[in-house]
Design a protein around this motif. Structure first.
Motif, PDB file in Angstrom:
ATOM      1  N   ILE A   6       0.849  -1.191   0.000  1.00  0.00           N
ATOM      2  CA  ILE A   6       0.000   0.000   0.000  1.00  0.00           C
ATOM      3  C   ILE A   6       0.882   1.236   0.000  1.00  0.00           C
ATOM      4  O   ILE A   6       1.881   1.312   0.717  1.00  0.00           O
ATOM      5  CB  ILE A   6      -0.939  -0.002   1.221  1.00  0.00           C
ATOM      6  CG1 ILE A   6      -1.832  -1.242   1.172  1.00  0.00           C
ATOM      7  CG2 ILE A   6      -1.785   1.266   1.257  1.00  0.00           C
ATOM      8  CD1 ILE A   6      -2.804  -1.354   2.325  1.00  0.00           C
ATOM      9  N   SER A   7       0.508   2.210  -0.809  1.00  0.00           N
ATOM     10  CA  SER A   7       1.294   3.437  -0.928  1.00  0.00           C
ATOM     11  C   SER A   7       0.351   4.629  -1.008  1.00  0.00           C
ATOM     12  O   SER A   7      -0.765   4.526  -1.529  1.00  0.00           O
ATOM     13  CB  SER A   7       2.181   3.379  -2.186  1.00  0.00           C
ATOM     14  OG  SER A   7       2.965   4.534  -2.318  1.00  0.00           O
ATOM     15  N   GLY A   8       0.796   5.764  -0.481  1.00  0.00           N
ATOM     16  CA  GLY A   8      -0.057   6.950  -0.545  1.00  0.00           C
ATOM     17  C   GLY A   8       0.480   8.078   0.315  1.00  0.00           C
ATOM     18  O   GLY A   8       1.376   7.891   1.148  1.00  0.00           O
ATOM     19  N   LEU A   9      -0.087   9.260   0.119  1.00  0.00           N
ATOM     20  CA  LEU A   9       0.291  10.431   0.904  1.00  0.00           C
ATOM     21  C   LEU A   9      -0.128  10.233   2.362  1.00  0.00           C
ATOM     22  O   LEU A   9      -0.945   9.351   2.674  1.00  0.00           O
ATOM     23  CB  LEU A   9      -0.391  11.676   0.339  1.00  0.00           C
ATOM     24  CG  LEU A   9       0.033  12.133  -1.063  1.00  0.00           C
ATOM     25  CD1 LEU A   9      -0.853  13.289  -1.517  1.00  0.00           C
ATOM     26  CD2 LEU A   9       1.497  12.554  -1.081  1.00  0.00           C
ATOM     27  N   PRO A  10       0.396  11.048   3.273  1.00  0.00           N
ATOM     28  CA  PRO A  10      -0.071  10.979   4.655  1.00  0.00           C
ATOM     29  C   PRO A  10      -1.567  11.252   4.733  1.00  0.00           C
ATOM     30  O   PRO A  10      -2.094  12.102   4.010  1.00  0.00           O
ATOM     31  CB  PRO A  10       0.726  12.083   5.360  1.00  0.00           C
ATOM     32  CG  PRO A  10       1.749  12.547   4.421  1.00  0.00           C
ATOM     33  CD  PRO A  10       1.440  12.055   3.064  1.00  0.00           C
ATOM     34  N   SER A  11      -2.268  10.518   5.589  1.00  0.00           N
ATOM     35  CA  SER A  11      -3.710  10.704   5.826  1.00  0.00           C
ATOM     36  C   SER A  11      -4.550  10.478   4.567  1.00  0.00           C
ATOM     37  O   SER A  11      -5.570  11.128   4.360  1.00  0.00           O
ATOM     38  CB  SER A  11      -3.985  12.108   6.385  1.00  0.00           C
ATOM     39  OG  SER A  11      -3.252  12.336   7.559  1.00  0.00           O
ATOM     40  N   SER A  12      -4.108   9.563   3.715  1.00  0.00           N
ATOM     41  CA  SER A  12      -4.853   9.276   2.478  1.00  0.00           C
ATOM     42  C   SER A  12      -5.786   8.080   2.628  1.00  0.00           C
ATOM     43  O   SER A  12      -6.439   7.690   1.659  1.00  0.00           O
ATOM     44  CB  SER A  12      -3.877   9.036   1.325  1.00  0.00           C
ATOM     45  OG  SER A  12      -2.997   7.964   1.611  1.00  0.00           O
ATOM     46  N   GLY A  13      -5.835   7.492   3.810  1.00  0.00           N
ATOM     47  CA  GLY A  13      -6.734   6.364   4.032  1.00  0.00           C
ATOM     48  C   GLY A  13      -6.096   5.009   3.856  1.00  0.00           C
ATOM     49  O   GLY A  13      -6.795   4.015   3.629  1.00  0.00           O
ATOM     50  N   LYS A  14      -4.775   4.928   3.984  1.00  0.00           N
ATOM     51  CA  LYS A  14      -4.064   3.663   3.758  1.00  0.00           C
ATOM     52  C   LYS A  14      -4.489   2.579   4.755  1.00  0.00           C
ATOM     53  O   LYS A  14      -4.754   1.438   4.381  1.00  0.00           O
ATOM     54  CB  LYS A  14      -2.551   3.895   3.831  1.00  0.00           C
ATOM     55  CG  LYS A  14      -2.016   4.844   2.755  1.00  0.00           C
ATOM     56  CD  LYS A  14      -0.513   4.988   2.807  1.00  0.00           C
ATOM     57  CE  LYS A  14      -0.032   5.674   4.071  1.00  0.00           C
ATOM     58  NZ  LYS A  14      -0.483   7.077   4.162  1.00  0.00           N
ATOM     59  N   THR A  15      -4.533   2.951   6.031  1.00  0.00           N
ATOM     60  CA  THR A  15      -4.883   1.954   7.054  1.00  0.00           C
ATOM     61  C   THR A  15      -6.324   1.496   6.910  1.00  0.00           C
ATOM     62  O   THR A  15      -6.635   0.312   7.090  1.00  0.00           O
ATOM     63  CB  THR A  15      -4.642   2.542   8.459  1.00  0.00           C
ATOM     64  OG1 THR A  15      -3.247   2.861   8.589  1.00  0.00           O
ATOM     65  CG2 THR A  15      -5.027   1.551   9.539  1.00  0.00           C
ATOM     66  N   THR A  16      -7.216   2.413   6.560  1.00  0.00           N
ATOM     67  CA  THR A  16      -8.623   2.039   6.342  1.00  0.00           C
ATOM     68  C   THR A  16      -8.742   1.009   5.226  1.00  0.00           C
ATOM     69  O   THR A  16      -9.447  -0.001   5.353  1.00  0.00           O
ATOM     70  CB  THR A  16      -9.457   3.284   5.986  1.00  0.00           C
ATOM     71  OG1 THR A  16      -9.397   4.216   7.070  1.00  0.00           O
ATOM     72  CG2 THR A  16     -10.906   2.917   5.720  1.00  0.00           C
ATOM     73  N   ARG A  17      -8.018   1.235   4.133  1.00  0.00           N
ATOM     74  CA  ARG A  17      -8.054   0.292   3.005  1.00  0.00           C
ATOM     75  C   ARG A  17      -7.375  -1.025   3.378  1.00  0.00           C
ATOM     76  O   ARG A  17      -7.811  -2.103   2.956  1.00  0.00           O
ATOM     77  CB  ARG A  17      -7.366   0.909   1.787  1.00  0.00           C
ATOM     78  CG  ARG A  17      -8.024   2.179   1.281  1.00  0.00           C
ATOM     79  CD  ARG A  17      -9.484   1.963   0.909  1.00  0.00           C
ATOM     80  NE  ARG A  17     -10.054   3.169   0.271  1.00  0.00           N
ATOM     81  CZ  ARG A  17     -11.291   3.231  -0.196  1.00  0.00           C
ATOM     82  NH1 ARG A  17     -12.095   2.180  -0.082  1.00  0.00           N
ATOM     83  NH2 ARG A  17     -11.739   4.347  -0.753  1.00  0.00           N
ATOM     84  N   ALA A  18      -6.306  -0.938   4.161  1.00  0.00           N
ATOM     85  CA  ALA A  18      -5.611  -2.156   4.580  1.00  0.00           C
ATOM     86  C   ALA A  18      -6.531  -3.049   5.401  1.00  0.00           C
ATOM     87  O   ALA A  18      -6.534  -4.278   5.249  1.00  0.00           O
ATOM     88  CB  ALA A  18      -4.364  -1.795   5.381  1.00  0.00           C
TER      89      ALA A  18
END
Length: 295
Positions: A6-18
């Motif tokens: 998973i990759s993305g900017l800070p606070s982009s929802g990475k953990t939610t998607r994970a």
């Protein structure tokens, strides 16, 4: 076996998607290993913003995450790497490691506008917590970034691209989008793993005396050919213990034969150095000589 980076900017929802991915694959009966950068930072004893301000601390935790991911790779389980993964070179390292493990991998890019990501960041109200005991697991996902750290991470973020083999297959999801869960599943389980590079593979194991016997057998065959030529035999030379015959022109001398023998030895050491092929060496060597001397 499969890995989702998973990759993305800070606070982009990475953990939610994970966590969406974790639930989806768990519901399908797959065991999911969830590796979180936020948990790793806390367990390393670092405060979140302090960590991102120190490149040495970042290297340490990135190395820990990579080691943990590779340790968990196996045939069936899913490894979800929930982290910024903003350095393309680091994503390439994960890709090479997955490829060497004969596994599959995909990249999930959580796209978002920086202004919206900052709004989400300001909604966070958590405080850094460092675990006191070995059994404590602390997740600092809800700790906000400072403005300085947020801007720095956005500035040095290297966006994944689907045309790069280490980011492919690439799935892009924005905050209001529905995650393509089935497509991700098919990319991981319906496609074949890429073959590992030969340079990353261990050479085949051989018996202790294999190379000695290989050298001895080929030397004997060369000696038999030269002995036959010395007494005037210019026809095919039978090989002891085998039905094959050496059929090389009478004009081929000892230097040429020994040069071919060295070529055969070098090739065999790399590709056929196993005890099961030792009994086939005379036949393979004779075929090699006949082919290369009669071109």
């Amino acid at each position: 076996m499969p890995m989702i980076v998973i990759s993305g900017l800070p606070s982009s929802g990475k953990t939610t998607r994970a966590k969406e991915l974790q639930k989806f694959f768990s519901d399908k009966g797959r065991k999911v290993h969830f590796i979180s950068e936020n948990i790793s930072i806390a367990n390393a004893g670092f405060a979140k913003n302090e960590y991102f301000a120190d490149s040495q601390k970042e290297k340490q935790v990135r190395s820990d995450i990579k080691s943990e991911a590779l340790r968990l790779l196996n045939k069936d389980d899913v490894v979800v790497v929930d982290a910024g993964n903003y350095i393309k070179g680091y994503r390439y390292e994960l890709f090479c490691a997955t490829k060497a493990a004969r596994s599959t991998q995909c990249t999930l890019f959580c796209g978002i506008q920086e202004t919206r990501a900052w709004v989400f960041n300001q909604q966070r109200t958590g405080e850094d917590v460092v675990p006191n005991g070995t059994n404590n697991i602390t997740d600092n996902s809800y700790v906000p970034y400072t403005r300085e750290i947020f801007d720095a991470l956005c500035m040095r973020f290297e966006e994944p691209h689907g045309n790069c083999r280490w980011d492919s297959p690439l799935f892009v999801v924005f905050p209001d989008d529905t995650l393509q869960l089935e497509a991700i599943h098919d990319a991981l389980y319906e496609s074949k793993p890429l073959p590992p590079n030969q340079s990353t593979q261990n050479p085949p194991l051989s018996a202790t005396n294999y190379l000695f016997e290989l050298d001895k057998l080929t030397q004997q065959i060369i000696a038999d050919v030269l002995a036959a030529r010395k007494i005037g035999n210019t026809g095919p030379v039978p090989v002891k213990g085998s039905e094959v015959k050496v059929e090389v022109p009478a004009g081929v001398n000892a230097i040429q034969l020994n040069r071919l023998r060295r070529q055969f030895l070098n090739y065999t050491k790399l590709h056929h150095a196993t005890t099961s092929t030792l009994d086939k060496v005379p036949q393979l060597f004779v075929q090699f000589l006949n082919s290369n001397c009669n071109e």
